[in-house]
Motif scaffolding. Structure first.
Motif, short mmCIF file in Angstrom:
data_model
loop_
_atom_site.label_atom_id
_atom_site.label_comp_id
_atom_site.label_asym_id
_atom_site.label_seq_id
_atom_site.Cartn_x
_atom_site.Cartn_y
_atom_site.Cartn_z
N GLN A 1 40.80 49.25 49.58
CA GLN A 1 40.47 47.83 49.73
C GLN A 1 40.51 47.43 51.20
O GLN A 1 41.55 47.53 51.85
CB GLN A 1 41.47 47.00 48.91
CG GLN A 1 41.46 47.37 47.43
CD GLN A 1 42.51 46.69 46.58
OE1 GLN A 1 42.58 46.93 45.39
NE2 GLN A 1 43.35 45.84 47.18
N ASP B 1 34.01 44.96 49.74
CA ASP B 1 34.90 45.74 50.61
C ASP B 1 35.82 46.67 49.79
O ASP B 1 36.97 46.89 50.15
CB ASP B 1 35.74 44.80 51.50
CG ASP B 1 35.99 45.39 52.89
OD1 ASP B 1 35.54 46.52 53.13
OD2 ASP B 1 36.63 44.71 53.71
N LEU B 2 35.26 47.20 48.70
CA LEU B 2 36.04 48.07 47.81
C LEU B 2 35.34 49.41 47.63
O LEU B 2 34.12 49.44 47.40
CB LEU B 2 36.22 47.39 46.45
CG LEU B 2 36.83 48.26 45.34
CD1 LEU B 2 38.31 48.48 45.57
CD2 LEU B 2 36.59 47.62 43.97
N TYR C 1 38.35 42.40 50.99
CA TYR C 1 38.45 42.54 49.54
C TYR C 1 39.15 41.34 48.91
O TYR C 1 40.15 40.85 49.44
CB TYR C 1 39.22 43.82 49.19
CG TYR C 1 39.54 43.93 47.72
CD1 TYR C 1 38.56 44.31 46.80
CD2 TYR C 1 40.82 43.63 47.25
CE1 TYR C 1 38.85 44.39 45.45
CE2 TYR C 1 41.12 43.71 45.89
CZ TYR C 1 40.12 44.08 45.00
OH TYR C 1 40.42 44.14 43.66
#
Ligand code: GDP
Length: 486
Positions: free
Chosen positions: A410, A421-422, A414
């Motif tokens: 993450q 953003d993962l 995230y």
């Protein structure tokens, strides 16, 4: 330095220590530029046990204590995992110490915070001539904000003795000022969760010495010897070796009156009589090349060398004698063991470290430092592994990270419940940083630092690595110079 034989550790022993959370300490050394941080780190590293990759005695040492330059490079980029043996009531206890590098220059404040985040303790180094300086204060405040517990090394004492020719009482007053100045800064953080944070020689979290010459001591070292001789209590003796305690030789008792009516001369402070005067006289006898006085002091202080000093003179002899008598690395280890273990520290650090609710699985795993809990690892830094790849370096706060494990990575953007953003990936390799290089390791439980291979394309600088589907991120590292008063 020193002629004592170094303990040997195998990688199996290192891995087994990683499970004993109470035997782990993670710390960095912080100081104003030029106060002696790098020199002191070397004293500590040169006192560490030798770790061999497989069996003790096998040729491949990961720790090259002879190669100063390579040593500097490794610690500069991340930090090192070191093993020490520390004597406790006659029993030698092993400790695993993660020494994390933090840049000395104030321009790298965010990097300092990144380093502090993965530590639980800090050794504050203060040059006793210059005193507590601007960057000492800045970095100490950052440490306290991250709930990192400080201890203090009062450095460059050799200059008081050799350059400034101070007497013991002058040195005592100078040291006291340095300690008081540090405690004034600490006092502005009345964060009750961490307990008493003040640094006190009699409490075992202040040491004095010369990083350059490799010697140092806490009052505990002398209290141990004196109480063994007199059959007294060590903690009570520690109290008498600092502050306004004086020994009355005629009455054979301790008093806190310096000028008793029944005494012609003022009494000698315990700290001066039993510690600073002997050190002063021994060093002077050596540099003055007064062999008669030198022999007498050595005998009086019970310093026995193995004969290898016969060819040494002057400064070399002084360093050799002092390092064998009161080794700087040993004095640091004595303070380090008094810093909190991950198990103790994560209890009060969790609310600063974790963004999510304090009763979710991630928070509970972090709070209890539970190796069986869900994985929560904080990546604080990307470090070069070879020409093109990077390791993700950081600390496991909950669970155990393992080679091949499928994890969620993450990034800072995230948000729980989203995919922004993962990345979900398997960890290629888990590695620990030791001395000259890195060592492969199958898995690493919480409380320890670790480097991961194979995740570098997903992390720019920092990140959260977890096995939970609903974990929040570790908190952003905020940095401000003003104190947080709760
Ligand atoms: P840093 O900037 O805090 O990492 O400091 P260094 O360890 O690089 O030391 C800065 C300078 O102070 C160097 O010239 C060292 O040789 C010197 N120095 C470090 N420790 C001592 C000490 O205990 N006594 C004396 N006299 N000089 C020291």
């Amino acid at each position: 330095g020193g002629s004592k034989t170094m303990p040997h550790f195998t990688m199996e022993q290192v891995r087994s220590l990683m499970d004993q959370t109470e035997k782990i300490r993670s710390l960095s050394i912080i100081a104003h530029v030029d106060h002696g941080k790098t020199t002191l780190a070397d004293s500590l590293i040169s006192r560490a046990g030798i770790i061999s990759a497989k069996v003790a005695g096998e040729a491949r040492f990961t720790h090259g204590r002879k190669d100063e330059q390579e040593r500097g490079v490794t610690i500069k980029s991340t930090g090192v995992t070191l093993c020490f043996e520390h004597d406790e009531d006659g029993h030698s206890q092993p400790y695993l110490v993660n020494l994390i590098d933090s840049p000395g220059h104030v321009d790298f404040s965010s990097e300092v915070t990144a380093a502090l985040r993965i530590t639980d303790g800090a050794i504050v180094v203060v040059d006793c001539i210059e005193g507590c300086a601007v960057q000492t204060e800045t970095v100490l405040r950052q440490a306290l904000q991250e709930r990192v517990k400080p201890c203090l090394f009062v450095n460059k004492v050799d200059r008081c003795i050799l350059e400034m020719q101070m007497d013991a009482e002058d040195m005592y007053l100078r040291f006291r000022t340095a300690i008081e100045n540090v405690n004034v800064i600490i006092a502005t953080y009345n964060d009750a969760s961490m307990g008493d944070l003040q640094v006190r020689p009699e409490a075992g979290n202040v040491a004095f010495g010369s990083g350059l010459h490799g010697w140092g001591f806490g009052v505990e070292h002398f209290a141990k010897m004196l109480s063994a001789k007199t059959g007294g209590n060590k903690s009570r003796m520690m109290e008498k070796l600092w502050g306004d305690w004086f020994y009355h030789p005629k009455k054979k008792l301790w008093t806190n009156v310096q000028h008793p009516e029944d005494c012609q001369e003022p009494l000698q402070r315990g700290f001066c009589q039993y510690i600073m005067n002997p050190i002063n006289q021994l060093i002077r006898a050596i540099v003055d090349k007064d062999s008669e006085r030198y022999e007498k002091m050595m005998e009086r202080l019970g310093i026995v060398l193995k004969g290898e000093e016969k060819t040494l003179t002057g400064k070399q002899l002084m360093k050799h004698v002092m390092q064998n008598w009161i080794n700087a690395g040993d004095s640091l280890v004595s303070m380090i063991v008094n810093l909190p273990s991950p198990k103790v520290a994560q209890r009060y650090r969790v609310e600063n470290l974790y963004d999510g609710p304090m009763d979710d699985d991630a928070a509970m795993g972090i709070r209890n430092c539970n190796p069986q809990g869900p994985l929560m690892m904080y990546v604080s830094k990307m470090v070069p592994a070879d020409k093109s790849r990077f390791f993700a370096f950081g600390r496991v706060f909950s669970g155990t990270v393992a080679t091949g494990q499928k994890v969620r990575i993450q990034g800072p953007h995230y948000k729980p419940g989203t995919k922004e953003d993962l990345h979900v990936k398997a960890i290629q390799r888990t590695v620990i940083m030791m001395g000259r290089g890195s060592e492969l390791i199958q898995d690493v439980p919480c409380g320890n630092t670790v480097a991961l291979a194979g995740v570098d394309q997903y992390i720019l600088k920092s990140g959260t690595i977890t096995t939970l589907e609903d974990a929040h991120n570790f908190t952003d590292m905020k940095y401000s110079v003003s104190p947080v008063v709760k």
